[in-house]
Design a protein around this motif. Structure first.
Motif, PDB file in Angstrom:
ATOM      1  N   ALA A 129       0.809  -1.221   0.000  1.00  0.00           N
ATOM      2  CA  ALA A 129       0.000   0.000   0.000  1.00  0.00           C
ATOM      3  C   ALA A 129       0.846   1.277   0.000  1.00  0.00           C
ATOM      4  O   ALA A 129       0.548   2.221  -0.740  1.00  0.00           O
ATOM      5  N   VAL A 130       1.893   1.331   0.820  1.00  0.00           N
ATOM      6  CA  VAL A 130       2.673   2.575   0.965  1.00  0.00           C
ATOM      7  C   VAL A 130       4.154   2.385   0.687  1.00  0.00           C
ATOM      8  O   VAL A 130       4.923   3.340   0.777  1.00  0.00           O
ATOM      9  N   GLY A 131       4.588   1.184   0.341  1.00  0.00           N
ATOM     10  CA  GLY A 131       5.995   0.934   0.087  1.00  0.00           C
ATOM     11  C   GLY A 131       6.752   0.571   1.348  1.00  0.00           C
ATOM     12  O   GLY A 131       6.191   0.520   2.448  1.00  0.00           O
ATOM     13  N   LEU A 132       8.048   0.315   1.205  1.00  0.00           N
ATOM     14  CA  LEU A 132       8.892  -0.056   2.349  1.00  0.00           C
ATOM     15  C   LEU A 132       9.258   1.200   3.123  1.00  0.00           C
ATOM     16  O   LEU A 132       9.859   2.126   2.576  1.00  0.00           O
ATOM     17  N   ILE A 133       8.885   1.250   4.402  1.00  0.00           N
ATOM     18  CA  ILE A 133       9.144   2.432   5.222  1.00  0.00           C
ATOM     19  C   ILE A 133      10.534   2.366   5.854  1.00  0.00           C
ATOM     20  O   ILE A 133      11.281   3.338   5.840  1.00  0.00           O
ATOM     21  N   ARG A 174      -3.407   9.902  14.705  1.00  0.00           N
ATOM     22  CA  ARG A 174      -3.995  11.242  14.588  1.00  0.00           C
ATOM     23  C   ARG A 174      -3.101  12.163  13.765  1.00  0.00           C
ATOM     24  O   ARG A 174      -3.592  12.950  12.932  1.00  0.00           O
ATOM     25  N   ARG A 175      -1.781  12.072  13.972  1.00  0.00           N
ATOM     26  CA  ARG A 175      -0.865  12.916  13.208  1.00  0.00           C
ATOM     27  C   ARG A 175      -0.907  12.564  11.726  1.00  0.00           C
ATOM     28  O   ARG A 175      -0.858  13.446  10.859  1.00  0.00           O
ATOM     29  N   ALA A 176      -1.009  11.275  11.427  1.00  0.00           N
ATOM     30  CA  ALA A 176      -1.080  10.856  10.024  1.00  0.00           C
ATOM     31  C   ALA A 176      -2.347  11.380   9.358  1.00  0.00           C
ATOM     32  O   ALA A 176      -2.325  11.855   8.215  1.00  0.00           O
ATOM     33  N   VAL A 177      -3.476  11.320  10.077  1.00  0.00           N
ATOM     34  CA  VAL A 177      -4.741  11.817   9.534  1.00  0.00           C
ATOM     35  C   VAL A 177      -4.679  13.326   9.340  1.00  0.00           C
ATOM     36  O   VAL A 177      -5.170  13.860   8.333  1.00  0.00           O
ATOM     37  N   GLU A 178      -4.072  14.039  10.304  1.00  0.00           N
ATOM     38  CA  GLU A 178      -3.956  15.490  10.182  1.00  0.00           C
ATOM     39  C   GLU A 178      -3.098  15.884   8.987  1.00  0.00           C
ATOM     40  O   GLU A 178      -3.276  16.972   8.426  1.00  0.00           O
ATOM     41  N   ARG A 201      -6.971   4.454   4.059  1.00  0.00           N
ATOM     42  CA  ARG A 201      -5.627   4.078   3.601  1.00  0.00           C
ATOM     43  C   ARG A 201      -4.803   3.480   4.734  1.00  0.00           C
ATOM     44  O   ARG A 201      -4.049   2.530   4.533  1.00  0.00           O
ATOM     45  N   LEU A 202      -4.938   4.040   5.940  1.00  0.00           N
ATOM     46  CA  LEU A 202      -4.234   3.481   7.088  1.00  0.00           C
ATOM     47  C   LEU A 202      -4.689   2.060   7.373  1.00  0.00           C
ATOM     48  O   LEU A 202      -3.874   1.178   7.655  1.00  0.00           O
ATOM     49  N   ALA A 203      -6.002   1.847   7.300  1.00  0.00           N
ATOM     50  CA  ALA A 203      -6.536   0.511   7.548  1.00  0.00           C
ATOM     51  C   ALA A 203      -6.002  -0.482   6.521  1.00  0.00           C
ATOM     52  O   ALA A 203      -5.654  -1.621   6.856  1.00  0.00           O
ATOM     53  N   LYS A 204      -5.918  -0.056   5.267  1.00  0.00           N
ATOM     54  CA  LYS A 204      -5.402  -0.939   4.218  1.00  0.00           C
ATOM     55  C   LYS A 204      -3.927  -1.222   4.416  1.00  0.00           C
ATOM     56  O   LYS A 204      -3.463  -2.358   4.244  1.00  0.00           O
ATOM     57  N   ASP A 209      -9.385  -3.681  10.065  1.00  0.00           N
ATOM     58  CA  ASP A 209     -10.671  -3.075   9.743  1.00  0.00           C
ATOM     59  C   ASP A 209     -10.628  -1.583  10.054  1.00  0.00           C
ATOM     60  O   ASP A 209      -9.971  -1.152  11.007  1.00  0.00           O
ATOM     61  N   ILE A 210     -11.339  -0.787   9.253  1.00  0.00           N
ATOM     62  CA  ILE A 210     -11.298   0.666   9.445  1.00  0.00           C
ATOM     63  C   ILE A 210     -11.841   1.059  10.812  1.00  0.00           C
ATOM     64  O   ILE A 210     -11.429   2.078  11.379  1.00  0.00           O
ATOM     65  N   SER A 211     -12.751   0.260  11.388  1.00  0.00           N
ATOM     66  CA  SER A 211     -13.276   0.570  12.720  1.00  0.00           C
ATOM     67  C   SER A 211     -12.164   0.562  13.766  1.00  0.00           C
ATOM     68  O   SER A 211     -12.214   1.316  14.748  1.00  0.00           O
ATOM     69  N   HIS A 212     -11.161  -0.285  13.565  1.00  0.00           N
ATOM     70  CA  HIS A 212     -10.018  -0.335  14.482  1.00  0.00           C
ATOM     71  C   HIS A 212      -9.236   0.975  14.425  1.00  0.00           C
ATOM     72  O   HIS A 212      -8.800   1.494  15.462  1.00  0.00           O
ATOM     73  N   ILE A 213      -9.047   1.519  13.236  1.00  0.00           N
ATOM     74  CA  ILE A 213      -8.351   2.800  13.080  1.00  0.00           C
ATOM     75  C   ILE A 213      -9.164   3.924  13.710  1.00  0.00           C
ATOM     76  O   ILE A 213      -8.614   4.804  14.380  1.00  0.00           O
TER      77      ILE A 213
END
Length: 292
Positions: free
Chosen positions: A45-49, A113-117, A124-127, A132-136
């Motif tokens: 989803a976002v590559g190797l961090i 929260r910082r990532a969402v801001e 995208r975070l959930a993926k 599950d998005i409910s966890h995020i």
């Protein structure tokens, strides 16, 4: 004062996967584990961090992998040909992620929260984390309705995201009392928090005026539970205040009894006249830890 040498080359190298040799075998069941699926989904989803950590190349040009074995397997499965790597200057793997402190739940909350801001959507975070998005959403709203004092007590703890929904049912004063009790007893669980809520008087609950109804528990039993929970909390606080002094007294008593038992005359007298007392003294002296 000279600067300490760096443990790795600062600039990552883009190395072919074929030139990286694992330093240990892949554990059985890794490909079906939840951790592996999360790492693979995150990379997709976002590559190797975090780059892999490798040692210096040998004569054949091969790099020994020091850290990142699970990531390497995921990269191969996803079809990557090259990967960024940090080349270590020391030929050892102890430094890399072998002795780390895991993030607390509140640290995870701040990161989400910082990532969402910064524009990353919860979807995208959930993926990326394969959850599950409910966890995020629960992690994102973890501290909503939680007073600062209770938040500070939970700062270094790891707990379920569902705990916040239970704590916010209580008023700030009661939140602090319950969190203190959970932290002191090392039982920071949702079920314990729900039990504390059930034993909380109605005037300490948020927006709850009518008496709560619990299957199999009548009003008298609920009132008794509230009184007993209040008494338990008070007794625990009293025990907590005297715990340090009690431990000191036990240490001194253990040392004193040890000296008595080393005296042959006293030992002979206790053996003949008071064998039951001797057994108790012997148990105290042989005690390894004072919490047993």
């Amino acid at each position: 004062m000279t600067k300490p040498p760096l443990g790795f080359v600062p600039d990552p190298l883009l190395l072919p996967l074929s030139e990286i040799l694992p330093s240990r075998k892949t554990p059985e069941g890794l490909l079906t584990s939840r951790k592996f699926k999360q790492i693979a989904t995150s990379i997709e989803a976002v590559g190797l961090i975090e780059p892999l950590s490798v040692g210096k190349p040998d004569r054949s040009g091969q790099y020994i992998l020091l850290d990142g074995h699970t990531r390497l397997v995921a990269l191969k499965q996803l079809g990557f040909e090259k990967v960024p790597c940090l080349v270590a200057t020391d030929d050892e793997s102890y430094t890399y992620n072998n002795r780390i402190n895991r993030l607390s739940s509140i640290q995870e909350h701040h990161m989400v929260r910082r990532a969402v801001e910064r524009g990353v959507t919860p979807e995208r975070l959930a993926k990326a984390l394969d959850v599950d998005i409910s966890h995020i959403i629960k992690k994102l709203n973890l501290l909503d309705g939680i007073c600062p004092e209770a938040t500070e007590l939970l700062r270094d703890q790891t707990f379920s995201p569902n705990l916040g929904a239970v704590l916010r049912k209580m008023k700030p004063t009661r939140q602090v009392e319950c969190v203190e009790l959970m932290v002191s007893t090392n039982n920071i669980t949702v079920s314990y928090a729900q039990a504390l809520v059930a034993a909380t008087p109605s005037n300490m609950l948020v927006g709850e005026i009518k008496p709560r109804k619990i299957a199999g528990v009548n009003a008298d039993q609920m009132a008794k539970m509230e009184r007993e929970m209040g008494n338990l909390h008070e007794q625990f606080k009293l025990a907590e205040q005297s715990y340090g002094q009690d431990i000191l007294n036990l240490v001194l008593a253990k040392g004193y009894l040890g000296k008595l038992m080393a005296n042959e005359a006293i030992l002979r007298h206790l053996t003949k006249k008071h064998p039951d007392v001797l057994n108790e003294f012997d148990g105290i002296v042989r005690m390894v830890t004072l919490d047993k």
